[in-house]
Motif scaffolding. Sequence first.
Motif, short mmCIF file in Angstrom:
data_model
loop_
_atom_site.label_atom_id
_atom_site.label_comp_id
_atom_site.label_asym_id
_atom_site.label_seq_id
_atom_site.Cartn_x
_atom_site.Cartn_y
_atom_site.Cartn_z
N CYS A 1 -115.00 -7.83 25.85
CA CYS A 1 -114.33 -9.07 26.27
C CYS A 1 -114.25 -9.19 27.79
CB CYS A 1 -112.91 -9.08 25.70
SG CYS A 1 -112.09 -7.45 25.73
N CYS A 2 -114.28 -8.04 28.49
CA CYS A 2 -114.00 -8.03 29.93
C CYS A 2 -115.07 -7.34 30.76
CB CYS A 2 -112.68 -7.33 30.18
SG CYS A 2 -111.27 -8.18 29.47
N CYS B 1 -108.48 -2.60 24.91
CA CYS B 1 -109.23 -2.91 26.13
C CYS B 1 -108.31 -2.68 27.32
CB CYS B 1 -109.71 -4.36 26.13
SG CYS B 1 -110.35 -4.89 27.74
N SER C 1 -108.60 -3.56 30.34
CA SER C 1 -108.45 -4.75 31.20
C SER C 1 -107.51 -5.77 30.56
CB SER C 1 -109.82 -5.36 31.47
OG SER C 1 -109.68 -6.55 32.21
N CYS C 2 -107.66 -6.04 29.28
CA CYS C 2 -106.78 -7.01 28.58
C CYS C 2 -105.33 -6.54 28.55
CB CYS C 2 -107.24 -7.21 27.15
SG CYS C 2 -108.71 -8.20 26.96
ZN LIG Z 1 -110.67 -7.16 27.50
#
Ligand SMILES: [Zn+2]
Length: 274
Positions: free
Chosen positions: A185-186, A245, A247-248
């Motif tokens: 996602c990131c 994740c 980052s999330c």
């Molecule tokens: Zn992410």
Amino acid sequence: MTIEPFVQKLEQVLLLDEWKKLMPTAIVGFTTKNGGISDRWFTSFNLGLHVNDRLDVVSANRRTLAELLDFPPPAWVCAEQIHDKNIVKVTKENGGQGIFDYEASIKGTDGLYTDEPDVLLTTCYADCVPLYFLEPERKLIGVAHAGWKGTVKNIGGEMVKKWTEQEGADVNSIHAAIGPAIGKCCYVVDDHVIHLVKKALPSSETVPYRTVSKGQYALDLKLLNKLLLVAAGVPPENILVSSYCTSCESGMFFSHRRDHGKTGRMLSFIGMKK
Ligand SMILES: [Zn+2]
């Protein structure tokens, strides 16, 4: 629905409960960014010695983790981490190396393993993939740091090779876990990285990336590591993958990408008690 294998037990600690079934004496997990005393962008449980946080503060955070895990500082072994695929077998003799002095960490390595109890193997992270290994028959435990460079060099496969060729392990008895790391996602990468991913990737039906724009790809580094471990012979059912994740989950983890390099480090750990 998949169940997240890394379960938060304390403000500072997630544990891989599932492996208690394989080896009741094993302590395996990953830290969060919370519950420490670092300030600025290291707030607050920074465990990285090499990121220009204050040494006394990081040392205090490390002492806190040592107490929480009941693995005292002389049991810790830390790796220098150079984004390569070199793996070192360590023993109690290496105990204490690098816990309060980065220069004393095991040089030129991103992967550690042992067959001795009361040794805590550690590596530091801010988005890269923590790989964990366990072989209950021969009582082998290991950890490896796999950023994109270590991944395309196949550090995970290297651990499997060491254990099967040098330790007499049966590949079917090897278990692996892929910890919290930056998700697809990131994580956008360029042609250079994807070129190396394609070279590293075994002939596989599954493609661990997708094009997002010209020359830009969303890469699933955790999945790529899983594919490489399966190619090395580890049974897919023996591999656990975290869905976190880094980052999330901004309230829980440091992230090098998200925080533009100004960030602390989490720690992956694995150790056996007597
Ligand atoms: Zn992410």
